[in-house]
Write an enzyme that holds these catalytic residues in place. Structure first.
Site, mmCIF file in Angstrom:
data_model
loop_
_atom_site.group_PDB
_atom_site.id
_atom_site.type_symbol
_atom_site.label_atom_id
_atom_site.label_comp_id
_atom_site.label_asym_id
_atom_site.label_seq_id
_atom_site.Cartn_x
_atom_site.Cartn_y
_atom_site.Cartn_z
ATOM 1 N N CYS A 26 0.861 -1.171 0.000
ATOM 2 C CA CYS A 26 0.000 0.000 0.000
ATOM 3 C C CYS A 26 0.896 1.219 0.000
ATOM 4 O O CYS A 26 2.040 1.156 -0.457
ATOM 5 C CB CYS A 26 -0.961 -0.014 1.190
ATOM 6 S SG CYS A 26 -0.141 0.107 2.785
ATOM 7 N N HIS A 560 -3.661 9.594 5.290
ATOM 8 C CA HIS A 560 -4.131 8.207 5.315
ATOM 9 C C HIS A 560 -5.494 8.184 5.992
ATOM 10 O O HIS A 560 -5.610 8.355 7.204
ATOM 11 C CB HIS A 560 -3.140 7.330 6.082
ATOM 12 C CG HIS A 560 -3.344 5.857 5.893
ATOM 13 N ND1 HIS A 560 -4.391 5.169 6.451
ATOM 14 C CD2 HIS A 560 -2.622 4.936 5.195
ATOM 15 C CE1 HIS A 560 -4.312 3.891 6.132
ATOM 16 N NE2 HIS A 560 -3.250 3.722 5.371
#
Length: 635
Positions: A26, A560
């Site tokens: 990721c 995030h």
């Protein structure tokens, strides 16, 4: 390879490559699925230079790397020999919407050949121009050599796409190339001379002479040079078959038995089944368009003009050629190809708007040759390199093509010869009787298509669209020390409305430790994320749960959304920007469904950090509105 040793150490300490089921990444970490997590030496990995920490969540063994995770991932894949598992396994990786996955596949397959595609398209266009103005003779050696250069990629396109497509699907590139080469093998084209052995599907539109058989099964020989879909489908099945064979073939003979069986199965299957079905799909499309034209020229023009570029992507446009030739032979004129004439002009109108609006230098540079080749009717560089990856410009160009096609349908535009492309196509619209309304229709229709494609893309194409959620002039400083920046400092605005949380207090150790960078966290109260700074989107993960922006001063801001939200695989997230796009402060980046994410059991705590600078004067307020200052950083 810069991270080769780190990759070797990580693989060794997770229990060796034989303990790895799959590995993806990721925006900050490697995500392993291990057969046995107890074999992993977590403490040893944590102590490695280049590793921030190790976490275990959602059945994944997560090695937190930071900004350089794409490079480390590449090294891990190469060192571990995981290439054939596909860097992001389609079964385990992010799903996203069907359209997004389609765009990702198309872009990944065509992006590697864009430079050569643009170059050969320009050579073909200029060669046609030189002949048209009398600078070259079509029989001269100069023309023939330039033509060979221009046709080189297009004629052997299946070989190039065989490489990129099978690589995208996780197979061996040279197997894909071999399949593509078989499709354009020159000897096969000579086998159609003479009387056929027999004919299949006689009396239908699928009637096909059979000149050869394979183990008694009839093979329908077709022309696959310049085709796209047959090789992509063949590469997909080849990759899946190769992956299966590697699990059942002994290692001692795997190197040559796997490609042997893959080619022996896939190549005949492509000639017998995949290729003909793709070609027949084009023929059905051609017949349907004639039926629509007979019903209403206006509807046919809108349909063909609007969807022509989509047909080009799938290779279905070749189905219209035999229909047009038949119309020219029997009727002396053809309306089908005339109605799609405007589509290329809509495409270059969209490309010009992208060139003028976009700040991403790579796309801006690619737009120039794409525009030039598009003028001459070669739009593949424009489609695959510019408008399709950006999505909205492609849609706007389709609308422009529909407008132009509708105008030409109303005015009765037809072609009377199979002539040139792009600007060299106008003479094909001149009737043997002279200039008619149909010819003027081609002029008006192409002009309208260009203008509509340009205007819609420029205004609504989403290219560097800067819509500030909170105008800069309306921002109220929450803390005086945050809002008052000095020379050499940069202000970071809040990308969300919500409650401010000390970064040290969040549950994710990778962020709370400060190892990934300094900043704050926010508990959002609404599902809209905007740009906290102006800069380039340097990272946008496919699941759209995280985004990175690099400012013009080089500061790297990472946001995030939520904790472990990558496990949602893109559900409840919608991105409004693309990687490489330049964004302005306050521009909407991502929308997300707060309630749905909460119901999934994921925390919504959103770290906003700077990964390569020191943060000073964090916001002391307990709540912020979107666009309010949250901290400042040194340049």
């Amino acid at each position: 390879m810069k991270y080769e040793q780190l990759a070797r150490d990580i693989i060794q300490q997770v229990g060796g490559k034989e303990n790895v089921n799959s590995v993806v990444h990721c925006i900050t970490r490697l995500r392993f699925k291990l057969k046995d997590e107890s074999k992993a030496n977590t403490e040893a990995i944590k102590n490695m230079d280049g590793v921030v920490t190790v976490m275990k969540s959602g059945g994944q063994y997560q090695v937190v790397i930071g900004n350089h995770v794409p490079d480390v991932y590449k090294a891990v894949v190469e060192v571990g020999g995981f290439q054939n598992q596909s860097p992001v396994d389609e079964e385990d990786g992010p799903k996203g919407s069907l359209f997004s996955r389609f765009i990702d596949i198309i872009s990944s397959i065509f992006t590697p050949v864009l430079g050569v595609l643009a170059a050969t398209g320009m050579i073909k266009g200029f060669n046609a121009l030189f002949v048209a103005v009398g600078w070259l003779d079509a029989t001269s050696g100069t023309y023939q050599l330039l033509n060979a250069i221009g046709d080189s990629l297009f004629y052997f396109f299946p070989i190039f796409l065989g490489y990129t497509a099978i690589k995208k699907f996780g197979g061996s590139p040279f197997i894909g190339m071999a399949i593509g080469a078989a499709l354009v093998y020159p000897t096969l084209s000579t086998l159609t001379a003479g009387d056929p052995l027999y004919t299949v599907f006689a009396g239908t539109m699928f009637e096909s002479p059979i000149h050869i058989t394979f183990l008694g099964v009839p093979v329908i020989l077709m022309t696959y040079s310049t085709s796209v879909i047959p090789i992509i489908i063949a590469a997909f099945f080849a990759a899946k078959l190769e992956k299966f064979l590697k699990t059942v073939i002994p290692d001692v003979i795997k190197m040559f038995i796997v490609p042997l069986l893959t080619l022996l199965i896939i190549v005949p299957l492509t000639f017998i089944l995949i290729g003909p079905i793709a070609t027949w799909a084009g023929m059905l499309l051609g017949s349907a368009t004639v039926a629509v034209y007979n019903l209403s020229p206006l509807i046919a023009g809108i349909f063909l003009g609007g969807l022509w570029q989509v047909f080009v992507i799938f290779g279905l446009h070749w189905g219209l050629v035999p229909v047009a030739i038949n119309n020219l032979t029997s009727l002396g004129a053809d309306p089908v190809l005339a109605l799609v004439f405007a589509a290329s002009f809509a495409q270059i109108g969209a490309v010009l708007a992208v060139f003028l609006r976009i700040k991403n230098q790579k796309i801006k540079t690619l737009s120039i040759p794409a525009f030039i080749s598009g003028i001459f009717g070669v739009t593949e560089p424009a489609i695959y390199g510019v408008t399709l990856p950006l999505k909205k410009p492609f849609i706007m160009s389709c609308i422009g093509g529909a407008v132009g096609g509708g105008i030409m349908g109303i005015m009765g535009t037809q072609v009377y010869i199979i002539g040139g492309l792009g600007v060299f196509g106008y003479p094909s619209n001149i009737s043997p009787e002279g200039i008619t309304t149909g010819f003027y229709g081609s002029l008006i229709g192409t002009a309208a298509a260009f203008v509509v494609g340009f205007v819609l893309t420029y205004l609504f194409g989403g290219v560097n669209k800067a819509v500030a959620t909170t105008p800069q002039s309306d921002i109220t400083p929450v803390a005086e020390e945050v809002s008052a920046t000095k020379v050499g400092q940069e202000q970071i605005l809040s990308p969300l409305a919500g409650n401010v949380v000390n970064l040290k207090d969040i549950s994710d150790v990778a962020f709370s430790s400060g190892s990934l960078g300094q900043g704050v966290a926010i508990e959002p109260t609404e599902g809209k994320l905007v740009a906290p700074v102006s800069g380039t989107v340097s990272a946008l993960f496919p699941t759209h749960h995280a985004i990175g922006i690099t400012t013009e001063t080089g500061a790297e801001v990472l946001i995030h959304i939520g904790m472990d939200t990558v496990q949602l695989e893109g559900k409840h997230f919608k991105a409004h920007v693309t990687q490489g796009e330049f964004v302005e402060k306050g521009q909407l980046l991502i929308e997300f469904d707060l309630d749905a994410i909460k119901r999934s059991g994921r925390a919504l705590t959103t770290p906003v950090i700077v990964t390569n600078r020191k943060v000073i004067s964090p916001n002391k307020a307990s709540h912020v509105q979107t666009g309010e200052p949250i901290f400042i950083i040194n340049e």
